[in-house]
Each structure stands twice: as C-alpha cells, then as structure tokens.
Write a protein that holds these residues in place. Structure first.
Motif: not given
Length: 535
Positions: A107-136
């Motif tokens: 859960l923490y891995k995926i939540i880290s990706a979700i939160k960072l995507s949100r944070k970067l969108k705030q900093e770079h509103p003209n870009h989009n950031f998508v959280p991705v889970y790579w299934m091994a």
C-alpha cells in the motif's frame, strides 16, 4: 494524535547506502542521476520530454486492451488517455504479485506514487502526472509470493505441481487451489460487515479470474482506481516490440554486464553491499511453464536446463518473430520500464534502490535517461489503544525502535529505585589503574602486562555484576517488562518492521476503506523520514 516522524537512520532498519543517499553524502553521488526534490523533478521533466509519440500510442493501446474486462474509475480512464499527450509523465512503483498484496508496504508503495503525482501537478500545472503500478508478472519465484501473514499466522497457497520454485512467469499461473485459501482467510477474519467485504474481495479477485496477473490487476484496481492508479502488465508482445533494439544489443554485445560490473566494484570500494551481480546476458527465455536464463557460448546461445540452442542469426530471428519470449531479469527490467513509459521517477524500497544504484552507467551506455530514485514511504501504524500504552509506559518514539534488549535495559535503569549503571565506577577504576601503570613503569616495566590484565579482569567483573543486577531487577519488575515487550512485539512483529510482516487486511478489518484515505493524508513522499501514524 498528529503524525510523528523519525529519521530513517535512527530506526535501525535501513542500510548504510540508503541512509547516506537520503543525507546526500558525496560517496553516493556517482550512483544516481538526480535527487528527488522539486528542483530535480523540473530537470527530469525537461530531459524526459523527448519520449517518442509512437511509443505513447502503443502504450495507451496496450493498457486499454489490458483493462477491457475491468470496471475502472473515470480518473484512471482519463489518466490512460493522458499518456498519449507529450506533457504527461508517469511516477512508477513496482511489486511482485504477492497473494492478497502480501506485506503492508504494498500500500505504501502505491500511495507514495499517488501522492507524488498530486504534488508534482501542483508544482507543474501545465503537465500531467500519472501514478503507475508495474506488476512483476514475469517473475518466476513462486515461494516469494504464495503467502501472506494475518494475525501472526501464515496464509499459504499450496501448489504441489510447482517444482523447484519455477513454473514460468507467475502472472500466467492459474488460480487453482485458491479456493482453499479463500476458505481459510474468511474463517480467520470473522463475520463483521467489513470482514464480509474483504472475503468477497478475495473471492472476486482470485476465484473469478483465471490467472494470477488478472487476479492482481482486479485487486489493485479495486483498492486504488478511485485515486487514478494505472496498472501495467508489461508481459505483452506489443510492448516487448519496443524493447527489441535493447535486447538485440544485449545478445550481441552484453552491454549490461560491461556497464554494471564496474559499478558493483565501485559500490564495494565505497563500502556498500552489492545487491545483485550481473550475468553475461541478463535475459531469460520464457516458455509455457518455464523461465530460464539465456547463455552464450562460443557464438551460440543456449537456454539453461533446456535442450534449446540457437546460432546468433537464429536467436535474432526468434527475437524479431517472438519478442514476448524474451524476459529481462532484475538488471534489464528497469531499462524496459524506462523504454516503454514516459517515466520520471521510480519509487521502491531500500533493497530495490540498492540495485538501481548499480545501473546508472548502463542507462548512459544505451542512451536512456536514468530516472529519479525515491525511497517509498515507510510507516508504523499505531492504534489509539497502543498509543495509550506507550504513554503509560513513558516511552518516547525513539524508545520503541530500540533493540528489545536495549529497550528493556534502558527502562529498567530508568524506573529502578537503585542505580544499575556502573559507568562512574568503571571510570573511577580506569583512573586508579592509570596511577598503577605509572608506578609499574617507574618500578619495573615488565609489570605493565600484569597491571593491564588486572584492569581487564576488574572491568569485566563490574560488567558481570551490572548484568546480574539488571537481571534481578527484570525479575522484580517482571510485570513492567512483560507489558513493555508485549507492546513492542505488537508493533514490531517478529522483531521486524510492521510493514514487512503484516497484511493490509488486519487494519482494513478495523477501519475499512477509510484506511487508505487516512494513510494517503498522512504520508508525504518527499519527506525523508519514517512516518508513525496513529489511527
């Protein structure tokens, strides 16, 4: 109670290289590209902007195909579409297909990706950031994924038909035998409304899908589609097509071995442990029920433990005809990820980052931008009742992370009505022996050895007496010691981090779907500290 934090270096659970990386020490600098801060991400966006449009189109098409049988949120659907746009980037984490997510840190891995995507969108509103889970899905180590722990018990998926821990890519494994696991799981968690919800989730994921990849896709999507998570199964012919040039170079030139091997030596020279060692060829050959190494000898290529042989021309022909049969190992998988995703950052645990640190020169050799590496959030969840116990026992945050023996000894000294710390006596003894050394030297220097032996003997005697008195006090204060150790064992099962042992379902039983929202609120992926969450 507000969320608390403790430096990773003070927990006692993280390696030297990870602590040095977080402190940005100079000796680690040559093993990564950019540090995970806002300035680093701005530069990474600029560098990754060259990602090919045709690769984006192939990626989106492959994802739509993988999701065609799933009900997904509007946000996830929008994120998949956005990946076709040149101003969209991914934040990726990966994990094995552990049964029912495996340990809590999934859960923490995926939540880290979700939160960072949100944070970067705030900093770079003209870009989009998508959280991705790579299934091994291409991993073949069944024993690493066939269980999870619940209430201190191991819930295990038994498959007698899997010999030598390898039956090919685990994503292709049928879900045969998981009905028995479902029955055991449901019996263990009880009959509350939330327990029924979890029981149904297990059934819908594992008993209504044919293979482990489909089951894990359903499960992760159920937990995180509301947050826009995109899940990828890269064991896909269309995506492997994009990787053909790099596989071809690996077969012909062994580029990864030549680039990574010196880097592992540099890590050792710097005083760090090497996580993985490269092979001459870092590829597997995938069959229906096997995944075996490709080996080159005298210009010919062999599949380990199989009666398969190729000339150079034949193996390249096989690659172009059937790229899906070529599977990157731990050294080449990161490159595959960066080739098919417009990715800025990989989020992983300490062990994962340790092997990524070996790869920077390899990425440079093949001309692919090296991603920012971010240590996933680590957390300890404490219930209100456990927090009350901590306060009654007068424990600090640092106290609960201590080795159990050190914790007990420290608390016994603190609460005891007698002082069981012989440090002053030892210091006094050392001062006395300094005077004796001077007398011996002035009288007959041959006595210096005898004086030294006597000093060591008496200091050891004080150590032994201190330990005996501590042991006696532990017996006397037995109830306090038991409450102390019971609490720490609850928080650190098997004397390990909670996140590495327990399954999310233990907390979900108590808090339901609010659990994910609460953790999302409390974790900050760019804060380089261990998080303690009180629920």
């Amino acid at each position: 109670m507000p969320t608390q934090h403790i430096p990773y270096s003070e927990t006692g659970y993280f390696s030297k290289i990870i602590c040095d990386y977080l402190d940005q020490k100079e000796q680690v600098r040559s093993f990564y590209h950019r540090f995970p801060d806002l300035e680093g991400f701005s530069a990474q966006i600029a560098e990754k902007s060259v990602f090919k449009t045709e690769n984006r189109e192939i990626l989106v098409k492959a994802l739509r195909k993988q999701y065609e049988k799933l009900e997904i949120s509007d946000l996830t659907s929008e994120n998949i579409s956005l990946l076709a746009e040149s101003n969209t980037f991914t934040i990726t984490t990966g994990h094995q297909l552990n049964l029912f997510t495996g340990p809590l840190y999934f859960l923490y891995k995926i939540i880290s990706a979700i939160k960072l995507s949100r944070k970067l969108k705030q900093e770079h509103p003209n870009h989009n950031f998508v959280p991705v889970y790579w299934m091994a899905t291409e991993d073949h180590d069944f024993d690493e994924i066939n269980y999870f722990r619940l209430h201190g018990k191991k819930v295990k998926w038994n498959r007698p038909d899997i010999q030598d821990n390898n039956k090919g890519a685990v994503g292709n494994l049928s879900t045969e035998g998981l009905d028995a696991v479902h029955k055991q799981f449901c019996a263990e968690i009880g009959s509350t409304k939330i327990a029924k919800e979890l029981c149904d989730l297990f059934e819908n994921a594992y008993l209504k899908h044919d293979n482990l990849a489909e089951a894990t896709l359903y499960l992760a999507n159920h937990l995180f589609t509301a947050y826009g998570l995109v899940i990828i199964d890269a064991n896909c012919r269309e995506l492997k097509n994009l990787f053909i040039p790099y596989i071809e170079e690996e077969l012909n030139q062994q580029t990864s071995f030549n680039a990574v091997n010196p880097k592992t030596e540099a890590l050792e020279v710097a005083g760090y442990n090497v996580q993985v060692n490269p092979r001459e060829i870092n590829l597997f050959y995938l069959g229906k029920d096997y995944r075996e190494r490709i080996i080159e000898r005298d210009g010919n290529y062999f599949v380990h433990d199989k009666e398969m042989q190729f000339t150079q021309e034949e193996i390249l022909e096989e690659l172009h005809s059937n790229p899906e049969k070529f599977s990157p190992n731990v050294i080449m998988r990161p490159l595959y990820q960066e080739v098919i995703l417009p990715n800025l950052c990989y989020i992983g645990g300490g062990g994962e980052l340790a092997y990524w640190f070996e790869l920077r020169d390899y990425f440079e050799a093949v001309g692919v931008p090296f991603p920012i590496l971010l240590l996933r959030n680590s957390a300890l969840i404490i219930t209100e009742k456990q927090q009350e116990k901590i306060e009654k026992l007068d424990l600090s945050l640092k106290d609960i992370f201590l080795n159990q023996n050190d914790l007990v000894n420290r608390k016994i000294r603190k609460i005891s009505n007698i002082d069981i710390d012989f440090s002053p006596q030892k210091e006094h003894l050392v001062k006395q022996f300094k005077a004796m050394y001077k007398i011996a030297e002035e009288t007959d220097s041959t006595f210096l050895g005898a004086v030294k032996a006597q000093e060591i003997k008496q200091l050891k005697g004080l150590d032994a007496l201190e330990k005996r008195l501590l042991k006696a006090q532990k017996r006397k204060l037995g109830d306090h010691v038991k409450r102390l150790t019971d609490l720490q064992n609850e928080l650190f099962p098997e004397q390990n981090l909670q996140e590495r042992v327990g399954n999310f379902s233990e907390f979900y039983l108590e808090y339901g779907s609010d659990l994910v929202d609460k953790i999302i609120d409390d974790l900050d992926p760019l804060k380089p500290d261990f998080t303690v969450i009180t629920l």
